[in-house]
Motif scaffolding. Sequence first.
Motif, PDB file in Angstrom:
ATOM      1  N   GLU A  79      63.300  42.675  56.158  1.00  0.00           N
ATOM      2  CA  GLU A  79      63.896  41.770  57.308  1.00  0.00           C
ATOM      3  C   GLU A  79      62.830  41.068  58.048  1.00  0.00           C
ATOM      4  N   ASN A  80      61.630  42.093  58.185  1.00  0.00           N
ATOM      5  CA  ASN A  80      60.416  41.489  58.981  1.00  0.00           C
ATOM      6  C   ASN A  80      59.321  41.663  58.098  1.00  0.00           C
ATOM      7  N   PRO A  81      58.998  41.016  57.422  1.00  0.00           N
ATOM      8  CA  PRO A  81      57.648  41.118  56.370  1.00  0.00           C
ATOM      9  C   PRO A  81      56.366  40.905  57.025  1.00  0.00           C
ATOM     10  N   ALA A  82      55.580  41.496  56.790  1.00  0.00           N
ATOM     11  CA  ALA A  82      54.091  41.363  57.145  1.00  0.00           C
ATOM     12  C   ALA A  82      53.470  40.288  56.414  1.00  0.00           C
ATOM     13  N   PRO A  83      52.844  39.023  57.031  1.00  0.00           N
ATOM     14  CA  PRO A  83      52.169  38.116  56.116  1.00  0.00           C
ATOM     15  C   PRO A  83      51.222  38.800  55.088  1.00  0.00           C
ATOM     16  N   VAL A  84      51.079  38.154  53.950  1.00  0.00           N
ATOM     17  CA  VAL A  84      50.512  38.705  52.791  1.00  0.00           C
ATOM     18  C   VAL A  84      49.569  37.641  52.125  1.00  0.00           C
ATOM     19  N   LEU A  85      48.619  37.839  51.802  1.00  0.00           N
ATOM     20  CA  LEU A  85      47.434  36.915  51.342  1.00  0.00           C
ATOM     21  C   LEU A  85      47.389  37.216  50.040  1.00  0.00           C
ATOM     22  N   LYS A  86      47.530  36.754  48.856  1.00  0.00           N
ATOM     23  CA  LYS A  86      47.236  37.054  47.501  1.00  0.00           C
ATOM     24  C   LYS A  86      45.818  36.753  47.028  1.00  0.00           C
ATOM     25  N   LEU A  87      45.106  37.548  46.451  1.00  0.00           N
ATOM     26  CA  LEU A  87      43.956  37.463  46.012  1.00  0.00           C
ATOM     27  C   LEU A  87      44.022  37.413  44.431  1.00  0.00           C
ATOM     28  N   THR A  88      43.614  36.371  43.782  1.00  0.00           N
ATOM     29  CA  THR A  88      43.586  35.998  42.580  1.00  0.00           C
ATOM     30  C   THR A  88      42.201  36.212  41.955  1.00  0.00           C
ATOM     31  N   ALA A  89      42.180  36.054  40.528  1.00  0.00           N
ATOM     32  CA  ALA A  89      41.012  36.362  39.790  1.00  0.00           C
ATOM     33  C   ALA A  89      39.815  35.436  40.044  1.00  0.00           C
ATOM     34  N   LYS A  90      38.616  36.182  40.258  1.00  0.00           N
ATOM     35  CA  LYS A  90      37.525  35.223  40.376  1.00  0.00           C
ATOM     36  C   LYS A  90      37.318  34.176  39.491  1.00  0.00           C
ATOM     37  N   GLU A  91      36.816  32.919  39.886  1.00  0.00           N
ATOM     38  CA  GLU A  91      36.586  31.805  39.331  1.00  0.00           C
ATOM     39  C   GLU A  91      35.147  31.845  38.600  1.00  0.00           C
ATOM     40  N   SER A  92      34.985  31.393  37.190  1.00  0.00           N
ATOM     41  CA  SER A  92      33.598  31.272  36.877  1.00  0.00           C
ATOM     42  C   SER A  92      32.955  30.096  37.311  1.00  0.00           C
ATOM     43  N   GLU A  93      31.708  29.990  36.692  1.00  0.00           N
ATOM     44  CA  GLU A  93      31.044  28.851  37.283  1.00  0.00           C
ATOM     45  C   GLU A  93      31.545  27.557  36.593  1.00  0.00           C
ATOM     46  N   ASP A  94      32.145  27.534  35.389  1.00  0.00           N
ATOM     47  CA  ASP A  94      32.905  26.674  34.832  1.00  0.00           C
ATOM     48  C   ASP A  94      34.219  26.288  35.515  1.00  0.00           C
ATOM     49  N   GLY A  95      34.728  26.953  36.491  1.00  0.00           N
ATOM     50  CA  GLY A  95      36.154  26.944  36.930  1.00  0.00           C
ATOM     51  C   GLY A  95      37.085  27.693  36.009  1.00  0.00           C
ATOM     52  N   ASP A  96      36.707  28.453  35.049  1.00  0.00           N
ATOM     53  CA  ASP A  96      37.716  29.428  34.320  1.00  0.00           C
ATOM     54  C   ASP A  96      37.945  30.382  35.066  1.00  0.00           C
ATOM     55  N   ASP A  97      38.842  31.106  34.949  1.00  0.00           N
ATOM     56  CA  ASP A  97      39.429  32.224  35.682  1.00  0.00           C
ATOM     57  C   ASP A  97      38.967  33.711  34.814  1.00  0.00           C
ATOM     58  N   THR A  98      39.210  33.190  33.597  1.00  0.00           N
ATOM     59  CA  THR A  98      38.728  34.597  32.493  1.00  0.00           C
ATOM     60  C   THR A  98      37.779  34.125  31.602  1.00  0.00           C
ATOM     61  N   PRO A  99      36.512  33.935  31.803  1.00  0.00           N
ATOM     62  CA  PRO A  99      35.307  33.419  30.810  1.00  0.00           C
ATOM     63  C   PRO A  99      35.678  33.964  29.492  1.00  0.00           C
ATOM     64  N   ALA A 100      35.639  35.293  29.226  1.00  0.00           N
ATOM     65  CA  ALA A 100      35.841  35.842  28.071  1.00  0.00           C
ATOM     66  C   ALA A 100      36.938  35.432  27.070  1.00  0.00           C
ATOM     67  N   ALA A 101      38.142  35.330  27.717  1.00  0.00           N
ATOM     68  CA  ALA A 101      39.361  34.891  27.269  1.00  0.00           C
ATOM     69  C   ALA A 101      39.029  33.429  27.027  1.00  0.00           C
ATOM     70  N   SER A 102      38.634  32.744  27.656  1.00  0.00           N
ATOM     71  CA  SER A 102      38.550  31.399  27.363  1.00  0.00           C
ATOM     72  C   SER A 102      37.511  31.229  26.265  1.00  0.00           C
ATOM     73  N   THR A 103      36.595  32.063  26.153  1.00  0.00           N
ATOM     74  CA  THR A 103      35.705  31.946  24.982  1.00  0.00           C
ATOM     75  C   THR A 103      36.263  32.244  23.859  1.00  0.00           C
ATOM     76  N   SER A 104      37.177  33.422  23.611  1.00  0.00           N
ATOM     77  CA  SER A 104      37.766  33.644  22.658  1.00  0.00           C
ATOM     78  C   SER A 104      38.848  32.769  22.144  1.00  0.00           C
ATOM     79  N   THR A 105      39.480  32.222  22.997  1.00  0.00           N
ATOM     80  CA  THR A 105      40.555  31.447  22.734  1.00  0.00           C
ATOM     81  C   THR A 105      39.814  29.802  22.194  1.00  0.00           C
ATOM     82  N   ALA A 106      38.796  29.661  22.759  1.00  0.00           N
ATOM     83  CA  ALA A 106      37.954  28.212  22.197  1.00  0.00           C
ATOM     84  C   ALA A 106      37.571  28.839  20.840  1.00  0.00           C
ATOM     85  N   ALA A 107      37.006  29.885  20.508  1.00  0.00           N
ATOM     86  CA  ALA A 107      36.532  30.205  19.199  1.00  0.00           C
ATOM     87  C   ALA A 107      37.742  29.917  18.245  1.00  0.00           C
ATOM     88  N   THR A 108      38.884  30.638  18.883  1.00  0.00           N
ATOM     89  CA  THR A 108      40.182  30.732  17.834  1.00  0.00           C
ATOM     90  C   THR A 108      40.394  29.147  17.580  1.00  0.00           C
TER      91      THR A 108
END
Length: 248
Positions: free
Chosen positions: A170-199
């Motif tokens: 009924e009376n929720p506290a304000p909540v700020l969500k914190l998401t995954a860090k961004e890499s220098e290239d703007g990707d959230d998960t560099p390893a996964a992106s690299t793997s995906t790119a290789a695949t």
Amino acid sequence: MSAYRTTLRRAGTVAALATAGVLAAAGVASAHVTVHPESYAKGATDGVITFRVPNEEDKASTTKVQVYLPTDHPVLGVLVTPQNGWTAKVTTSKLKTPVKTDDGTITDAVSEITWTGGKIGAGQFEDFNVAFGQLPDDTDQLTFKTLQTYSDGNVVRWIEEAAAGDDEPENPAPVLKLTAKESEDGDDTPAASTSTAATATKTTSASSSSGSSSDSTARGLGIAGLIVGVLGLAAGAFAVVRSRAPRS
């Protein structure tokens, strides 16, 4: 016909009441104290968060707003923006676990901000801006418990936290969500992106190889078809010539 019209009127009344109920519920939900934007990247630096405080009372004004900042995952370098008509009081506390930064070890952080002196009237809201130097990177969200005091002495405590899978309290506290860090290239998960790119590269190469093979096969079939067609024409012409030869 009269019974039919009566049924239509009743259905219309029920629909109108249901719509009013939905709109009323939406109005109540939208009147919560909220934080904007709704999310930031973990460890984000040099940003601003805004606490939006609406007035829910028809006969009283909001005269005091207290926001409590978490100290287990502290927000560093907090600065308050001057607000017309409001005076901000900033309270700091000692941290149980000091935070190490590039500029040194932080042992104190802001734990509470209180705004007084202004008024938020009925049907109005106020935005309170807070600048920060750095957000924590070791949690998925920050909860800012807030107290809203009205001119009639009523205090609304926006301190309830929703449990996983439960409806909004009924009376929720304000909540700020914190998401995954961004890499220098703007990707959230560099390893996964690299793997995906290789695949993707392998898939593309395989597709190209398969496409080349298919093209070669198609060309071969096409040439074979032409040869068969030419041979068929030749056979037909030879048959015509043989059929005419006895007549001659």
